[in-house]
Design a protein around this motif. Structure first.
Motif, mmCIF file in Angstrom:
data_model
loop_
_atom_site.group_PDB
_atom_site.id
_atom_site.type_symbol
_atom_site.label_atom_id
_atom_site.label_comp_id
_atom_site.label_asym_id
_atom_site.label_seq_id
_atom_site.Cartn_x
_atom_site.Cartn_y
_atom_site.Cartn_z
ATOM 1 N N SER A 50 0.872 3.556 2.010
ATOM 2 C CA SER A 50 1.288 3.898 3.374
ATOM 3 C C SER A 50 2.357 2.959 3.927
ATOM 4 O O SER A 50 2.845 3.176 5.037
ATOM 5 C CB SER A 50 0.072 3.877 4.302
ATOM 6 N N ASP B 14 -3.869 1.257 -3.577
ATOM 7 C CA ASP B 14 -4.467 2.148 -2.578
ATOM 8 C C ASP B 14 -5.202 1.322 -1.533
ATOM 9 O O ASP B 14 -5.150 0.080 -1.542
ATOM 10 C CB ASP B 14 -5.386 3.176 -3.241
ATOM 11 N N ASP B 15 -5.904 1.979 -0.652
ATOM 12 C CA ASP B 15 -6.580 1.268 0.438
ATOM 13 C C ASP B 15 -7.690 0.355 -0.060
ATOM 14 O O ASP B 15 -8.137 -0.544 0.660
ATOM 15 C CB ASP B 15 -7.144 2.275 1.447
ATOM 16 N N ASN B 16 -8.169 0.590 -1.267
ATOM 17 C CA ASN B 16 -9.202 -0.277 -1.838
ATOM 18 C C ASN B 16 -8.601 -1.460 -2.604
ATOM 19 O O ASN B 16 -9.336 -2.325 -3.082
ATOM 20 C CB ASN B 16 -10.095 0.530 -2.785
ATOM 21 N N ARG C 195 0.838 -1.194 0.000
ATOM 22 C CA ARG C 195 0.000 0.000 0.000
ATOM 23 C C ARG C 195 0.876 1.249 0.000
ATOM 24 O O ARG C 195 2.053 1.204 0.358
ATOM 25 C CB ARG C 195 -0.933 -0.005 1.211
#
Length: 453
Positions: free
Chosen positions: A333, A355-357, A331
């Motif tokens: 992050s 991404d987070d999805n 991700r």
């Protein structure tokens, strides 16, 4: 051995021939009088064969033919010692077309590939291997190109700055004492240098990088990154190829040694004293191969098969496809350190970033680390506190936003090969068209591993 003549006696502009005894590799036929002919020296036995006439697969219905378990029609011949094979037409309910045109093999490509992919892969690999075996690495070397070479006594800091400024992920090293190329400086070296700088700043401060030569860094790396028992890593001899080596050997050298490129040395030394001719890469070989394949694209229907039907690449578990490697994603992050760990441990060149999805956002490559060399950014950061997003932002500031090269499972092999032959593209990410979820990744290494079986 028996000389066996095969002919296509019907009207045609051009014709070629393939058979079970050629590995289904095509051979051109010569126009003799009013018919196309080719002659082979064969041992006695039963063989199957086909004709490619004006781009259409056909069989000669005046000769014996057979239909295999997949419905593929082939002519068949019995080759006997000191005797001509008996030709007797076999009755068949499928006859009923004009004999002047022969039988059109409607079960041949492209339908053929979906019915018998194993045969298509074998035919394709045989053809590709032939092209690679009969051409040398000299054939893929650009006639004019810029090749950077660094002196092994150059300070490390200056060397990495040059690599960044010139957009180089690796560069050959010249040893003036030995008078030859002795090694390569790579993006992996930059990562390892950063690790050492971060872990033990006193051992190698930023100021010392101004004077610390590449050769000294290479020696220190062997000791610093040695085995757990304290023993230093053994230096690996320089891996290189000769300009007379065939492309199969060159590709295998790159794949087996898990390197991205290999120096090409001249077979015959010249007055320049520089043994290095250029660097060979899988992409350079693929670009050459694509030109060859485009000339014979109709003969290789596998090129038009979808990826979903071809055993190639690394795949996510949810696709249900098996892979030799684990497909990792990270991700935005995620810590940059974790990304570098995976790249080095898995010995891969890139990791898809989502991404987070779970949708694809970019791909972080080992060579992207060189962006930290701009204005000595690496000296002012702590890797533990840098995220992948931070690292990509630095990359964007240096080179701007970039295209992420993707494809679908329904993309054809030819489309993927064309994408990978674009300069600078080393892998394509397979995504879901609607969600952009990562389904797989296909690298140059995957392509050539598949090509060479």
């Amino acid at each position: 051995m028996v000389l066996q003549r095969f002919s296509w006696p019907y009207p045609a502009g051009q014709a070629s021939f393939c058979g079970s005894f050629t590995g289904w590799r095509e051979y051109p036929m010569a126009l003799v009088g009013a018919e196309f002919q080719v002659v082979f020296d064969l041992p006695p036995g039963v063989y199957q064969y086909r004709f490619l006439v004006d781009g259409v697969w056909r069989c000669d219905e005046s000769k014996p033919f057979v239909r295999d378990e997949y419905g593929l029609i082939s002519n068949e011949v019995l080759v006997e010692n000191n005797a001509q094979p008996v030709v007797q037409p076999e009755p068949s309910s499928t006859r009923g077309i004009n004999m002047d045109e022969g039988t059109i093999l409607t079960t041949m490509p492209p339908e053929h590939s979906s019915q018998n992919p194993g045969m298509q892969i074998a035919i394709f690999r045989n053809g590709v291997s032939g092209m690679l075996l009969h051409n040398t690495v000299y054939d893929v070397v650009p006639l004019s190109s810029k090749l950077a070479v660094l002196d092994a006594q150059l300070p490390v800091k200056q060397a990495f700055k040059i690599m960044h400024d010139e957009g180089l992920a690796l560069v050959p090293l010249w040893d003036d004492h030995q008078g030859t190329i002795t090694g390569m400086l790579t993006a992996s070296d930059f990562v390892l240098m950063l690790r050492k700088l971060q872990r033990n700043i006193r051992a190698l401060g930023n100021e010392e990088l101004e004077m610390h030569p590449i050769s000294a860094w290479k020696e220190a790396k062997l000791q610093f990154y040695g085995s757990p028992d304290g023993a230093a890593i053994q230096r690996r001899p320089l891996i290189y190829v000769k300009d007379s080596d065939n492309l199969v050997d060159v590709a295998l050298t790159i794949i087996r040694n898990e390197i991205s490129s290999v120096p090409i040395f001249k077979s015959m030394p010249d007055s320049s004293g520089m043994p290095l001719l250029n660097l060979a890469t899988l992409q350079g070989i693929l670009k050459f191969l694509c030109l060859k394949l485009q000339e014979q694209a109709e003969g290789y229907s596998l090129l038009h098969n979808q990826l979903i039907n071809i055993p190639i690449g690394t795949w996510a578990p949810h696709t249900g496809r098996t892979s030799n490697r684990q497909l990792r994603t990270l991700r935005l992050s995620s810590p940059l350190n974790s990304c570098l760990d995976f790249l080095l441990q898995d010995r891969v060149s890139s990791i898809p970033i989502v991404d987070d999805n779970g949708s694809l956002r970019d791909v972080y490559s080992l060579s992207d680390i060189m962006a930290l060399a701009k204005n000595d950014v690496y000296a002012r950061i702590e890797l533990e506190q840098v995220t992948v997003q931070n690292a990509l932002d630095v990359q964007y500031q240096v080179q701007g936003r970039r295209q992420c090269h993707t494809c679908l499972q329904t993309s054809t092999l030819l489309e993927v090969l064309q994408e990978l032959s674009i300069p600078g593209v080393r892998r394509v990410v397979v995504i879901d068209q609607s969600t952009r979820f990562v389904e797989g990744i296909i690298s140059l290494r995957d392509i050539f591993t598949f090509f060479l079986g």
